[in-house]
Each structure stands twice: as structure tokens, then as C-alpha cells.
Write a protein that holds these residues in place. Structure first.
Motif, PDB file in Angstrom:
ATOM      1  N   THR A 163       0.837  -1.199   0.000  1.00 44.58           N
ATOM      2  CA  THR A 163       0.000   0.000   0.000  1.00 44.58           C
ATOM      3  C   THR A 163       0.870   1.247   0.000  1.00 44.58           C
ATOM      4  N   VAL A 164       0.228   2.403  -0.020  1.00 47.63           N
ATOM      5  CA  VAL A 164       0.909   3.686   0.100  1.00 47.63           C
ATOM      6  C   VAL A 164       0.473   4.307   1.415  1.00 47.63           C
ATOM      7  N   ASP A 165       1.449   4.698   2.220  1.00 47.09           N
ATOM      8  CA  ASP A 165       1.171   5.341   3.503  1.00 47.09           C
ATOM      9  C   ASP A 165       1.245   6.849   3.308  1.00 47.09           C
ATOM     10  N   LEU A 166       0.217   7.555   3.743  1.00 44.76           N
ATOM     11  CA  LEU A 166       0.146   9.007   3.603  1.00 44.76           C
ATOM     12  C   LEU A 166       0.149   9.671   4.966  1.00 44.76           C
ATOM     13  N   ASP A 167       0.688  10.872   5.038  1.00 44.17           N
ATOM     14  CA  ASP A 167       0.661  11.650   6.272  1.00 44.17           C
ATOM     15  C   ASP A 167      -0.677  12.382   6.331  1.00 44.17           C
ATOM     16  N   ARG A 168      -1.688  11.699   6.855  1.00 37.51           N
ATOM     17  CA  ARG A 168      -3.035  12.263   6.879  1.00 37.51           C
ATOM     18  C   ARG A 168      -3.125  13.527   7.734  1.00 37.51           C
ATOM     19  N   GLU A 169      -2.349  13.583   8.805  1.00 40.90           N
ATOM     20  CA  GLU A 169      -2.389  14.765   9.671  1.00 40.90           C
ATOM     21  C   GLU A 169      -1.915  15.997   8.905  1.00 40.90           C
ATOM     22  N   ALA A 170      -0.808  15.885   8.192  1.00 38.60           N
ATOM     23  CA  ALA A 170      -0.296  17.022   7.415  1.00 38.60           C
ATOM     24  C   ALA A 170      -1.281  17.415   6.325  1.00 38.60           C
ATOM     25  N   MET A 171      -1.891  16.424   5.672  1.00 40.42           N
ATOM     26  CA  MET A 171      -2.872  16.723   4.633  1.00 40.42           C
ATOM     27  C   MET A 171      -4.070  17.465   5.227  1.00 40.42           C
ATOM     28  N   GLY A 172      -4.519  17.032   6.398  1.00 41.35           N
ATOM     29  CA  GLY A 172      -5.642  17.683   7.063  1.00 41.35           C
ATOM     30  C   GLY A 172      -5.321  19.106   7.488  1.00 41.35           C
ATOM     31  N   GLN A 173      -4.103  19.323   7.969  1.00 36.70           N
ATOM     32  CA  GLN A 173      -3.690  20.673   8.368  1.00 36.70           C
ATOM     33  C   GLN A 173      -3.689  21.611   7.170  1.00 36.70           C
ATOM     34  N   GLN A 174      -3.146  21.135   6.051  1.00 36.41           N
ATOM     35  CA  GLN A 174      -3.115  21.973   4.846  1.00 36.41           C
ATOM     36  C   GLN A 174      -4.528  22.281   4.364  1.00 36.41           C
ATOM     37  N   ALA A 175      -5.387  21.294   4.405  1.00 31.60           N
ATOM     38  CA  ALA A 175      -6.770  21.509   3.970  1.00 31.60           C
ATOM     39  C   ALA A 175      -7.479  22.498   4.887  1.00 31.60           C
ATOM     40  N   MET A 176      -7.260  22.389   6.191  1.00 28.90           N
ATOM     41  CA  MET A 176      -7.901  23.298   7.141  1.00 28.90           C
ATOM     42  C   MET A 176      -7.406  24.733   6.948  1.00 28.90           C
ATOM     43  N   LYS A 177      -6.115  24.898   6.709  1.00 27.93           N
ATOM     44  CA  LYS A 177      -5.579  26.244   6.461  1.00 27.93           C
ATOM     45  C   LYS A 177      -6.205  26.857   5.219  1.00 27.93           C
ATOM     46  N   ALA A 178      -6.337  26.053   4.171  1.00 28.11           N
ATOM     47  CA  ALA A 178      -6.949  26.551   2.936  1.00 28.11           C
ATOM     48  C   ALA A 178      -8.408  26.925   3.172  1.00 28.11           C
ATOM     49  N   LEU A 179      -9.128  26.116   3.924  1.00 20.77           N
ATOM     50  CA  LEU A 179     -10.532  26.388   4.214  1.00 20.77           C
ATOM     51  C   LEU A 179     -10.685  27.680   5.019  1.00 20.77           C
ATOM     52  N   LEU A 180      -9.868  27.833   6.065  1.00 19.44           N
ATOM     53  CA  LEU A 180      -9.952  29.047   6.892  1.00 19.44           C
ATOM     54  C   LEU A 180      -9.617  30.292   6.090  1.00 19.44           C
ATOM     55  N   THR A 181      -8.663  30.176   5.184  1.00 20.23           N
ATOM     56  CA  THR A 181      -8.309  31.303   4.327  1.00 20.23           C
ATOM     57  C   THR A 181      -9.503  31.722   3.480  1.00 20.23           C
ATOM     58  N   ARG A 182     -10.218  30.756   2.948  1.00 18.08           N
ATOM     59  CA  ARG A 182     -11.401  31.063   2.120  1.00 18.08           C
ATOM     60  C   ARG A 182     -12.526  31.659   2.971  1.00 18.08           C
ATOM     61  N   ILE A 183     -12.744  31.078   4.143  1.00 18.23           N
ATOM     62  CA  ILE A 183     -13.807  31.587   5.022  1.00 18.23           C
ATOM     63  C   ILE A 183     -13.533  33.033   5.402  1.00 18.23           C
ATOM     64  N   ARG A 184     -12.273  33.342   5.689  1.00 21.79           N
ATOM     65  CA  ARG A 184     -11.891  34.708   6.085  1.00 21.79           C
ATOM     66  C   ARG A 184     -11.746  35.637   4.883  1.00 21.79           C
ATOM     67  N   GLN A 185     -11.928  35.092   3.705  1.00 26.56           N
ATOM     68  CA  GLN A 185     -11.797  35.837   2.455  1.00 26.56           C
ATOM     69  C   GLN A 185     -10.442  36.521   2.350  1.00 26.56           C
ATOM     70  N   GLU A 186      -9.415  35.819   2.776  1.00 30.38           N
ATOM     71  CA  GLU A 186      -8.044  36.311   2.675  1.00 30.38           C
ATOM     72  C   GLU A 186      -7.452  35.849   1.348  1.00 30.38           C
ATOM     73  N   ALA A 187      -6.371  36.494   0.984  1.00 32.07           N
ATOM     74  CA  ALA A 187      -5.664  36.077  -0.234  1.00 32.07           C
ATOM     75  C   ALA A 187      -5.158  34.651  -0.017  1.00 32.07           C
ATOM     76  N   GLU A 188      -5.479  33.821  -0.979  1.00 35.16           N
ATOM     77  CA  GLU A 188      -5.080  32.416  -0.843  1.00 35.16           C
ATOM     78  C   GLU A 188      -3.600  32.257  -1.143  1.00 35.16           C
ATOM     79  N   PRO A 189      -2.879  31.658  -0.198  1.00 36.79           N
ATOM     80  CA  PRO A 189      -1.454  31.418  -0.458  1.00 36.79           C
ATOM     81  C   PRO A 189      -1.301  30.287  -1.479  1.00 36.79           C
TER      82      PRO A 189
END
Length: 113
Positions: A66-92
Motif C-alpha cells: 500500500t501507500v502510507d500518507l501523512d493524513r495529519e499534514a494533509m488535514g492541516q493543509q486543507a484546514m488552512k486553505a478552508l480558513l483562508t477562504r472563510i476569512r476571504q483572505e488572499a489564498e497562499p
């Protein structure tokens, strides 16, 4: 699981396929069972590779590569992107570092000629 099982059952014996990369570990488990029910050996007749590194993959027979993924890091990146959109900030600019690794187990073997 059922979709993997059905796909393995429906694969033509003369297809030339020697390996299956399943969409996830659950599908891989269904594929393996489908091949076993046809009398095909994994990995001697067909290699099967999953995706996700679910805990059961180490204990299934044969154990599933199988392929092992760092789910925690993926979740952190997704949450940062979501919060950026919610706050209507410039997306990095997103840099997806999936930090994945191959986990080779019993369900894969050398390529058949």
C-alpha cells in the motif's frame, strides 16, 4: 470492497493484466478476494497494491502492499486553505507535500513476463 471484488471477478483471463493498483485498501481487499475465489494466487499470478495503509492491511492474507500518507499534514493543509477562504483572505500558493511512502508487503511480487 464489492467494486474490487466484482472487477477481479470480471477480468478476462487473457487480458494480459499482471497487477492492480486499487483506489484504496478496501478495494484492494475486495480485488484480492475476487482473485482468490477464481483460483488465482496473489502475488504469484497477480499483484495487488492498495492506497491508504489502513491497519488491517498488515493482517490480511496476503498482507497488502500500500501507500502510507501523512493524513495529519494533509488535514492541516486543507484546514488552512478552508480558513483562508472563510476569512476571504488572499489564498497562499498551495504546496502539497504528501510525504508518502511505499509499504511493500506480500500482495506484490516481481512482474510476470
Amino acid at each position: 470492497m464489492r467494486s474490487g471484488y466484482d472487477a477481479a471477478q470480471g477480468l478476462s483471463a487473457d487480458s494480459g493484466v499482471t497487477a492492480v493498483l486499487a483506489a484504496n485498501d478496501d478495494v484492494a481487499m475486495g480485488v484480492i478476494r475476487g482473485f482468490q475465489d477464481r483460483g488465482w494466487r496473489v502475488p504469484q499470478d497477480m499483484s495487488v497494491f492498495g492506497w491508504d495503509n489502513q491497519e488491517f492491511t498488515a493482517y490480511f492474507n496476503p498482507s497488502i502492499s500500500t501507500v502510507d500518507l501523512d493524513r495529519e499534514a494533509m488535514g492541516q493543509q486543507a484546514m488552512k486553505a478552508l480558513l483562508t477562504r472563510i476569512r476571504q483572505e488572499a489564498e497562499p500558493e498551495l504546496h502539497l507535500d504528501l510525504d508518502s511512502r511505499l509499504v511493500l508487503r506480500e500482495s506484490t511480487g516481481p512482474a510476470r513476463p
